[in-house]
Design a protein around this motif. Structure first.
Motif, PDB file in Angstrom:
ATOM      1  N   ARG A 524       2.714  81.420  41.407  1.00 30.82           N
ATOM      2  CA  ARG A 524       2.506  82.872  41.321  1.00 30.82           C
ATOM      3  C   ARG A 524       1.656  83.233  40.109  1.00 30.82           C
ATOM      4  N   ARG A 525       1.829  82.508  39.028  1.00 29.86           N
ATOM      5  CA  ARG A 525       1.025  82.728  37.828  1.00 29.86           C
ATOM      6  C   ARG A 525       0.220  81.450  37.529  1.00 29.86           C
ATOM      7  N   GLU A 526      -0.074  81.186  36.296  1.00 32.57           N
ATOM      8  CA  GLU A 526      -0.956  80.045  35.988  1.00 32.57           C
ATOM      9  C   GLU A 526      -0.400  78.735  36.553  1.00 32.57           C
ATOM     10  N   GLY A 527      -1.310  77.954  37.121  1.00 33.63           N
ATOM     11  CA  GLY A 527      -0.907  76.616  37.547  1.00 33.63           C
ATOM     12  C   GLY A 527      -0.682  75.715  36.361  1.00 33.63           C
ATOM     13  N   VAL A 528      -1.609  75.740  35.402  1.00 27.91           N
ATOM     14  CA  VAL A 528      -1.477  74.997  34.147  1.00 27.91           C
ATOM     15  C   VAL A 528      -1.787  75.965  33.013  1.00 27.91           C
ATOM     16  N   LEU A 529      -0.846  76.096  32.091  1.00 23.26           N
ATOM     17  CA  LEU A 529      -1.023  76.963  30.929  1.00 23.26           C
ATOM     18  C   LEU A 529      -0.715  76.159  29.678  1.00 23.26           C
ATOM     19  N   LEU A 530      -1.747  75.948  28.856  1.00 26.22           N
ATOM     20  CA  LEU A 530      -1.591  75.201  27.609  1.00 26.22           C
ATOM     21  C   LEU A 530      -1.868  76.152  26.447  1.00 26.22           C
ATOM     22  N   VAL A 531      -0.915  76.228  25.523  1.00 27.80           N
ATOM     23  CA  VAL A 531      -1.016  77.176  24.417  1.00 27.80           C
ATOM     24  C   VAL A 531      -0.898  76.431  23.095  1.00 27.80           C
ATOM     25  N   ALA A 532      -1.934  76.547  22.272  1.00 28.63           N
ATOM     26  CA  ALA A 532      -1.950  75.909  20.957  1.00 28.63           C
ATOM     27  C   ALA A 532      -1.651  74.410  21.052  1.00 28.63           C
ATOM     28  N   ALA A 533      -2.138  73.791  22.104  1.00 30.85           N
ATOM     29  CA  ALA A 533      -1.940  72.354  22.293  1.00 30.85           C
ATOM     30  C   ALA A 533      -3.138  71.588  21.732  1.00 30.85           C
ATOM     31  N   ASN A 534      -2.908  70.306  21.491  1.00 28.07           N
ATOM     32  CA  ASN A 534      -3.960  69.467  20.925  1.00 28.07           C
ATOM     33  C   ASN A 534      -3.875  68.080  21.561  1.00 28.07           C
ATOM     34  N   ASP A 535      -5.043  67.464  21.756  1.00 26.29           N
ATOM     35  CA  ASP A 535      -5.123  66.121  22.329  1.00 26.29           C
ATOM     36  C   ASP A 535      -4.559  66.129  23.748  1.00 26.29           C
ATOM     37  N   VAL A 536      -5.362  66.654  24.664  1.00 20.80           N
ATOM     38  CA  VAL A 536      -4.951  66.847  26.050  1.00 20.80           C
ATOM     39  C   VAL A 536      -5.890  66.081  26.970  1.00 20.80           C
ATOM     40  N   ALA A 537      -5.331  65.423  27.957  1.00 22.59           N
ATOM     41  CA  ALA A 537      -6.124  64.742  28.986  1.00 22.59           C
ATOM     42  C   ALA A 537      -5.605  65.162  30.350  1.00 22.59           C
ATOM     43  N   MET A 538      -6.516  65.640  31.206  1.00 18.11           N
ATOM     44  CA  MET A 538      -6.147  66.015  32.569  1.00 18.11           C
ATOM     45  C   MET A 538      -7.063  65.289  33.539  1.00 18.11           C
ATOM     46  N   ASN A 539      -6.478  64.445  34.382  1.00 15.02           N
ATOM     47  CA  ASN A 539      -7.240  63.654  35.332  1.00 15.02           C
ATOM     48  C   ASN A 539      -6.692  63.895  36.740  1.00 15.02           C
ATOM     49  N   LYS A 540      -7.591  64.229  37.652  1.00 19.25           N
ATOM     50  CA  LYS A 540      -7.209  64.468  39.044  1.00 19.25           C
ATOM     51  C   LYS A 540      -6.089  65.514  39.155  1.00 19.25           C
ATOM     52  N   VAL A 541      -6.312  66.627  38.510  1.00 21.89           N
ATOM     53  CA  VAL A 541      -5.384  67.753  38.608  1.00 21.89           C
ATOM     54  C   VAL A 541      -5.938  68.729  39.639  1.00 21.89           C
ATOM     55  N   THR A 542      -5.091  69.115  40.594  1.00 22.82           N
ATOM     56  CA  THR A 542      -5.467  70.067  41.629  1.00 22.82           C
ATOM     57  C   THR A 542      -4.542  71.270  41.565  1.00 22.82           C
ATOM     58  N   VAL A 543      -5.124  72.452  41.539  1.00 22.96           N
ATOM     59  CA  VAL A 543      -4.361  73.695  41.655  1.00 22.96           C
ATOM     60  C   VAL A 543      -4.936  74.454  42.839  1.00 22.96           C
ATOM     61  N   ASP A 544      -4.114  74.674  43.851  1.00 18.63           N
ATOM     62  CA  ASP A 544      -4.561  75.341  45.075  1.00 18.63           C
ATOM     63  C   ASP A 544      -3.667  76.543  45.350  1.00 18.63           C
ATOM     64  N   ASN A 545      -4.167  77.714  45.009  1.00 21.02           N
ATOM     65  CA  ASN A 545      -3.443  78.959  45.278  1.00 21.02           C
ATOM     66  C   ASN A 545      -4.138  79.788  46.351  1.00 21.02           C
ATOM     67  N   SER A 546      -4.906  79.113  47.178  1.00 21.81           N
ATOM     68  CA  SER A 546      -5.682  79.832  48.196  1.00 21.81           C
ATOM     69  C   SER A 546      -4.820  80.370  49.325  1.00 21.81           C
ATOM     70  N   ALA A 547      -3.570  79.909  49.432  1.00 24.19           N
ATOM     71  CA  ALA A 547      -2.719  80.330  50.545  1.00 24.19           C
ATOM     72  C   ALA A 547      -1.802  81.483  50.174  1.00 24.19           C
ATOM     73  N   GLN A 548      -2.082  82.195  49.085  1.00 27.01           N
ATOM     74  CA  GLN A 548      -1.223  83.312  48.706  1.00 27.01           C
ATOM     75  C   GLN A 548      -2.072  84.474  48.224  1.00 27.01           C
ATOM     76  N   GLY A 549      -1.500  85.664  48.282  1.00 24.29           N
ATOM     77  CA  GLY A 549      -2.265  86.849  47.918  1.00 24.29           C
ATOM     78  C   GLY A 549      -2.172  87.200  46.449  1.00 24.29           C
ATOM     79  N   LEU A 550      -0.992  87.003  45.840  1.00 22.95           N
ATOM     80  CA  LEU A 550      -0.799  87.364  44.445  1.00 22.95           C
ATOM     81  C   LEU A 550      -0.820  86.118  43.586  1.00 22.95           C
ATOM     82  N   ASP A 551      -1.659  86.067  42.596  1.00 20.06           N
ATOM     83  CA  ASP A 551      -1.703  84.932  41.691  1.00 20.06           C
ATOM     84  C   ASP A 551      -2.467  85.320  40.444  1.00 20.06           C
TER      85      ASP A 551
END
Length: 724
Positions: A524-551
């Protein structure tokens, strides 16, 4: 020495001895064997060289043979024996053999065997003893873990040669007249093999019948024996076998008719092959977890029969550190289950890797209990709390406040767990150092539509409620091979910030965050939310909110630095990838040093990429399709305390297709923007924010920086002409 060399040596020796035997007018006998047992065939060839002396009252023999089993097992045997013919026509003999055997597992074993026989006109009997000479051979893949009392023990895998004996007695049935060169014999006997502690000793019984013919056409003195046998023991159960044996004297023989069956020249009856056992043959060892190398403590079983959460927690506390907790079936929990330090909870049907502390071999151990579900009935209590070093694996969790929670722990693992229908977060980690979440599914959690209650705000940076995974002040977090569906927030990972005074400070940093092969849908809200983070690696991350109206936006980096993104796919949402810095966060919380290599964004309601205001951001191989407004929204600030301009950004192979308004949109100052951008099927290549005659956007390029837009350079000199 290898088997082929040994058998060649046997044939050479037999040939040499045969010359001497022929000088004694005793022809060597060439023998061929074939056997079929349980559909598996074996065969062999041998040379039997007899010597007679003292007028035939005494004799000796040399016997060499090679045998093979369908597959890879084979054996060479070399024997010497002595036989004496008594006045009553009984023949008594003794012999010894050396056997060398190559097993199906590729191991070589040697043994000595000794036997004695008594062969009469009607009756006969024999016995053999087998003495292995070769030690156990290791086979790591056959190792086994097992429960003994309240401990998990380990036996290393291997193959052993088994000593033993066999004996049989039989008689010739009076079926054929003496003038017919044929015989029928029946036998009954027993056998025993030593299990050497790895398995139970094997004691069995055997019966067999043999029909023999002499004088085959064209070969005088030859014999053909056809046999059938049945045996039974507790290891192999009932086995049936068929055999055929052809014996041909080289050069023919004067022994014809019944004389062809003379016991002085009879084949020695003994086991065809050295007997081995392959399995968990090693000494009993202490076991340790492969996953973390800790020695396994006590084993404790928990189920509905254990009692309520209070009784289960008492059992877990009594088991102590590093216990293996075997859960089974549906377990209702009215309060939090406390998983202690180093404890490993494995649900029914789950399999874990264990290792022998001495052999260092590994084996799989399976919890044979029923599939496990922990059901929390109290919406104000977490279902499971994890202490340092704890692991939970292969079970389902539903209900409760959070499915799994941990506070201040170190080195926890959540693996192959399904979490659903919690009143709060799916997994909540507070100030945890070192956490692994893998092969996990989190679905159907509380959906919060209230912006007032649930929208993340930089003025309240420690709160993103109803997240599938909430990790606040957590370092060393790895999430991989995980699916998240139908939740409020997907993954929230942020530093714990004390904003009670000014400036705000980070008390527990979110650092070392890794997301690998993570799929998030219908957040409903952010798929991934990073706040004041450090040293981050994201590999093959998928966020699919195409099937909903509110996001909301799909992936947001808020004051997050040192980020590597590879092969990310984003669908739906308001903005696809948003990079933003907020002035109300601690000074060190700046979004900078972000590397994106491979990004696909489709069907966002606003922009594919939103930058506001950030620096040192670099994109490579990015495709944005069907954006509701712009491919990339570049939003800088005129005020340094609000972040200043967007600067030092490169777009290496950015492609924008079918955006509703423009490929690039500039608002506020942008400095040092480089790369190559292709825009197709879009009304404008670029736009700049403007209000009447006031242009609220600029592009300043230092020497050496070039931004090409559909092959033409865009710079400060032609910026307005191209983008107004």
């Amino acid at each position: 020495m290898t088997f082929p060399k040994l058998f060649a040596a046997a044939l050479i020796t037999g040939t040499a001895l045969s010359s001497h035997a022929l000088a004694q007018v005793q022809q060597p006998i060439l023998q061929f064997d074939g056997n079929l047992a349980y559909g598996r065939g074996s065969g062999g060839i041998g040379l039997f060289v007899p010597f007679l002396f003292d007028g035939g009252a005494n004799g000796a023999f040399f016997d060499a043979s090679g045998s093979f089993v369908e597959g890879s097992a084979r054996q060479g045997s070399f024997g010497l024996g002595f036989r004496h013919r008594a006045a009553n026509d009984w023949v008594y003999g003794a012999y010894g053999y050396f056997d060398t055997f190559n097993s199906d597992h590729g191991h070589s074993f040697n043994q000595l065997s000794f036997g004695a026989e008594a062969l009469g006109p009607l009756y006969e009997a024999r016995a053999n003893v087998y003495l292995p000479l070769t030690d156990e051979k290791a086979i790591a893949s056959l190792s086994r873990a097992f429960i003994a009392g309240d401990e998990l023990k380990f036996r290393a895998g291997g193959e052993i040669a088994r000593g033993g004996f066999d004996a049989e007695a039989g008689l010739r049935l009076p079926v054929f007249p003496q003038d017919i060169a044929a015989q029928i014999k029946v036998f009954g006997g027993t056998y025993w093999y030593d299990g050497k502690g790895a398995i139970d000793d094997t004691l069995g019984v055997r019966a067999r019948a043999e029909l023999s013919f002499a004088g085959l056409p064209g070969v005088s003195g030859s014999t053909l024996a056809l046999g059938a046998s049945v045996s039974y023991d507790k290891e192999d159960r009932t086995e049936f076998a068929l055999t055929a044996r052809l014996r041909v004297p080289l050069g023919g023989s004067s022994r014809t008719g019944q004389a062809a069956f003379d016991p002085m020249f009879q084949q020695v009856e003994r086991a065809d092959f050295l007997r081995t056992y392959a399995g968990a043959t090693g000494a009993v060892e202490t076991a340790e977890f492969v996953a973390n190398g800790r020695t396994i403590g006590k084993v404790v079983a928990v189920s509905a029969a254990t009692g309520d959460a209070r009784a289960i927690n008492a059992a877990l506390a009594a088991a102590g550190g590093n216990a293996l907790v075997l859960a089974s079936g549906d377990i209702a929990l009215g309060q939090t289950m406390q998983l202690g330090t180093g404890q490993y909870m494995l649900g029914g049907g789950g399999v874990i890797g264990v290792r022998g502390t001495t052999s260092r071999f590994e084996a799989a151990f399976r919890n044979d209990g029923a599939a496990t579900r922990l059901a929390g009935s109290n919406p104000l209590a977490n279902v499971v709390a994890m202490a340092s070093g704890a692991t939970i694996e292969h079970l389902a969790i539903s209900g409760g406040l959070a499915g799994i929670a941990s506070n201040g722990a170190t080195g926890i693992t959540v693996r192959d767990v399904e979490i659903s229908r919690t009143a709060g977060d799916g997994i909540r980690l507070d100030n945890v150092s070192g956490a692994l979440i893998e092969k996990t599914k989190i679905r159907d959690l509380t959906i919060c539509n209230s912006n007032t209650d649930c929208e993340f705000a930089v003025g309240d940076p420690n709160r993103a409620p109803y997240a599938a995974i909430s990790a606040l002040g957590t370092s060393g977090l790895t999430i991989r091979d995980t699916v998240i569906d139908s939740v409020t927030y997907g993954i929230f990972a942020g530093s714990r910030i004390d904003d009670s005074g000014w400036p705000p400070v980070i008390t527990h940093a979110a650092t070392g965050i890794k997301l690998d092969n993570v799929a998030i849908s219908k957040s409903r809200r952010e798929g991934v939310l990073l706040v004041a983070a450090n040293d981050v690696a994201m590999n093959k991350v998928t966020v699919d909110n195409s099937a909903q109206g509110l996001d909301m936006d799909l992936v947001v980096l808020q004051g997050t630095s040192n980020v590597a993104i590879t092969d990310m796919t984003l669908k739906g949402g308001i903005n696809g990838l948003m990079l933003v810095t907020a002035s109300t966060l601690p000074e060190e919380a700046r979004t900078t040093n972000v590397r994106v290599n491979g990004l696909t964004v489709d069907d966002t309601r606003n922009a594919g990429i939103f930058l506001n205001p950030v620096s040192d951001i670099h994109f490579r191989d990015v495709t944005i399709t069907n954006a509701g407004t712009y491919g990339a929204f570049i939003y800088g600030s005129d005020w340094d305390f609000l972040g200043g301009p967007v600067k030092n950004v490169t777009f290496d192979k950015l492609r924008v297709e079918n955006a509703a308004k423009a490929g690039l949109y500039f608002m506020g100052p942008a400095v040092d923007i480089g790369g190559d951008v292709t825009v197709k099927g879009t009304p404008r290549n670029c736009l700049v924010s403007s209000f009447g005659s006031y242009v609220n956007g600029s592009l300043t390029q230092p020497p050496g920086t070039a931004l090409t837009l559909n092959g033409r350079e865009l710079n400060g000199g032609n910026f307005k002409a191209n983008c107004l």
